[in-house]
Design a protein around this motif. Structure first.
Motif, short mmCIF file in Angstrom:
data_model
loop_
_atom_site.label_atom_id
_atom_site.label_comp_id
_atom_site.label_asym_id
_atom_site.label_seq_id
_atom_site.Cartn_x
_atom_site.Cartn_y
_atom_site.Cartn_z
N VAL A 31 95.84 4.93 88.56
CA VAL A 31 96.78 5.02 87.44
C VAL A 31 98.07 5.70 87.91
CG1 VAL A 31 97.21 5.97 85.14
CG2 VAL A 31 94.91 5.18 85.75
N PHE A 32 97.91 6.84 88.59
CA PHE A 32 99.09 7.59 89.03
C PHE A 32 99.85 6.87 90.12
CE2 PHE A 32 97.06 10.88 86.59
CZ PHE A 32 98.12 11.65 86.14
N ARG A 33 99.10 6.26 91.05
CA ARG A 33 99.79 5.58 92.15
C ARG A 33 100.61 4.40 91.65
NH1 ARG A 33 95.05 6.79 95.12
NH2 ARG A 33 94.23 4.72 94.71
N SER A 34 100.11 3.71 90.61
CA SER A 34 100.93 2.57 90.16
C SER A 34 102.07 3.01 89.25
CB SER A 34 100.07 1.47 89.52
OG SER A 34 99.45 1.95 88.37
N ALA A 35 101.94 4.18 88.59
CA ALA A 35 103.03 4.64 87.71
C ALA A 35 104.11 5.42 88.46
CB ALA A 35 102.47 5.49 86.57
N ILE A 36 103.74 6.10 89.54
CA ILE A 36 104.69 6.99 90.23
C ILE A 36 104.76 6.60 91.71
CG2 ILE A 36 105.30 9.39 90.74
CD1 ILE A 36 103.44 10.22 88.42
N THR A 47 108.74 18.26 87.46
CA THR A 47 108.70 18.10 86.00
C THR A 47 107.45 18.78 85.43
OG1 THR A 47 109.86 15.99 86.15
CG2 THR A 47 108.66 16.42 84.10
N ILE A 48 106.32 18.58 86.10
CA ILE A 48 105.07 19.15 85.61
C ILE A 48 105.09 20.68 85.71
CG2 ILE A 48 102.57 19.24 85.97
CD1 ILE A 48 103.46 16.61 84.75
N ALA A 49 105.64 21.19 86.81
CA ALA A 49 105.76 22.66 86.92
C ALA A 49 106.67 23.20 85.81
CB ALA A 49 106.29 23.04 88.31
N ARG A 61 112.30 25.28 80.53
CA ARG A 61 112.81 24.31 81.52
C ARG A 61 112.41 22.89 81.19
NH1 ARG A 61 111.27 27.62 85.99
NH2 ARG A 61 109.76 26.00 86.49
N TYR A 62 111.33 22.70 80.43
CA TYR A 62 110.94 21.34 80.06
C TYR A 62 111.26 21.11 78.60
CZ TYR A 62 108.17 17.15 79.25
OH TYR A 62 107.78 15.87 78.91
N ASN A 63 112.05 20.08 78.32
CA ASN A 63 112.21 19.74 76.92
C ASN A 63 112.11 18.24 76.70
OD1 ASN A 63 114.65 19.03 77.97
ND2 ASN A 63 115.74 20.78 77.13
N PRO A 68 105.23 9.59 74.70
CA PRO A 68 105.59 8.18 74.95
C PRO A 68 105.27 7.71 76.37
CG PRO A 68 107.37 9.30 73.79
CD PRO A 68 106.36 10.35 74.14
N LYS A 69 105.42 8.58 77.35
CA LYS A 69 105.08 8.20 78.73
C LYS A 69 103.61 7.85 78.85
CE LYS A 69 109.09 9.02 80.72
NZ LYS A 69 109.70 10.03 81.55
N HIS A 70 102.78 8.57 78.13
CA HIS A 70 101.34 8.32 78.20
C HIS A 70 100.93 7.11 77.35
CE1 HIS A 70 101.87 12.39 79.68
NE2 HIS A 70 100.83 12.15 80.45
N LEU A 71 101.66 6.87 76.27
CA LEU A 71 101.39 5.67 75.46
C LEU A 71 101.65 4.42 76.28
CD1 LEU A 71 103.06 6.51 72.01
CD2 LEU A 71 100.65 6.76 72.66
N ALA A 72 102.59 4.53 77.22
CA ALA A 72 102.98 3.35 78.00
C ALA A 72 102.02 3.05 79.14
CB ALA A 72 104.40 3.56 78.55
N LEU A 73 101.07 3.97 79.43
CA LEU A 73 100.15 3.72 80.54
C LEU A 73 99.07 2.75 80.07
CD1 LEU A 73 99.63 7.38 81.76
CD2 LEU A 73 101.15 5.65 82.77
N PRO A 74 98.89 1.64 80.79
CA PRO A 74 97.89 0.67 80.34
C PRO A 74 96.47 1.19 80.62
CG PRO A 74 98.90 -0.07 82.40
CD PRO A 74 99.58 1.21 82.00
N ARG A 83 87.97 12.96 83.25
CA ARG A 83 88.17 13.21 84.68
C ARG A 83 89.37 14.15 84.89
NH1 ARG A 83 85.40 14.13 88.68
NH2 ARG A 83 86.49 13.73 90.63
N TRP A 84 90.46 13.88 84.17
CA TRP A 84 91.66 14.71 84.27
C TRP A 84 91.30 16.17 83.98
CZ3 TRP A 84 94.88 18.26 82.37
CH2 TRP A 84 96.24 18.25 82.71
N LEU A 85 90.58 16.37 82.86
CA LEU A 85 90.25 17.75 82.45
C LEU A 85 89.27 18.40 83.42
CD1 LEU A 85 90.13 17.16 78.60
CD2 LEU A 85 91.74 18.67 79.81
N ARG A 110 94.15 21.15 74.64
CA ARG A 110 94.90 20.88 73.41
C ARG A 110 95.88 19.74 73.59
NH1 ARG A 110 97.47 26.22 70.95
NH2 ARG A 110 95.94 27.59 71.91
N VAL A 111 96.63 19.77 74.70
CA VAL A 111 97.60 18.69 74.94
C VAL A 111 96.87 17.36 75.13
CG1 VAL A 111 99.42 17.84 76.46
CG2 VAL A 111 99.29 20.28 75.95
N ALA A 112 95.77 17.39 75.89
CA ALA A 112 95.00 16.16 76.12
C ALA A 112 94.51 15.58 74.79
CB ALA A 112 93.81 16.42 77.05
#
Ligand code: HEM
Length: 125
Positions: A31-36, A47-49, A61-63, A68-74, A83-85, A110-112
């Motif tokens: 998923v990450f390799r095809s998106a980034i 950005t994540i930091a 620093r992040y606003n 939406p970025k996650h909605l766009a991931l197929p 797995r992420w968690l 919470r974010v997940a």
């Protein structure tokens, strides 16, 4: 308080280690390799930091708007979030003192959950 022990360097260690594991992971890697693309990874880590620094240290620093970025991931679903968690927990416990790890894991969960809810609403499930 918890945040007394968190600093930018600790956040950066968590982020670098976590995404190194993510990129190698069987479930999340594709998923990450095809998106980034490779040349965008350093910017992504920054950005994540920034995101974690805003969440935990109030740096502002992040606003961005991450949903939406996650909605766009197929085809991202429960297995990806589990797995992420799991990887995030492992990383935080490896890198941080226990109280800091617990705080980061709680925030990540919470974010997940808000992303999962957003994704299911978006898909009309
Ligand atoms: C961005 C994947 C969960 C925080 C991204 C991007 C991908 C991704 C591929 C880059 C999107 C792009 O630039 O087009 C995933 C997957 C997840 C997941 C597969 C779990 C199944 C999470 C969680 C958090 C998070 C739980 C927070 C705790 C972020 C942030 C960005 C991001 C802040 C940057 C958004 C922006 O550019 O402003 N994610 N993510 N992600 N992700 Fe995730």
């Amino acid at each position: 308080s918890f945040s007394g022990k968190i600093d930018e360097a600790m956040i950066r260690r968590v982020v670098d280690r976590f995404y190194a594991l993510v990129r190698e992971d069987e479930v999340l890697g594709p998923v990450f390799r095809s998106a980034i693309p490779d040349e965008k990874w350093q910017a992504h880590l920054g950005t994540i930091a920034d995101f974690w620094s805003s969440l935990l240290l109030g740096s502002g620093r992040y606003n961005g708007r991450p949903l939406p970025k996650h909605l766009a991931l197929p085809d991202v679903g429960d297995a990806h979030f589990r797995r992420w968690l799991a990887l995030f927990r492992t990383t935080a416990e490896e890198v941080c003192p226990p109280a800091v790890a617990a705080l980061m894991v709680e925030r990540a969960e919470r974010v997940a959950n808000s992303f999962r809810l957003g994704i299911s609403v978006h898909r009309g499930e």
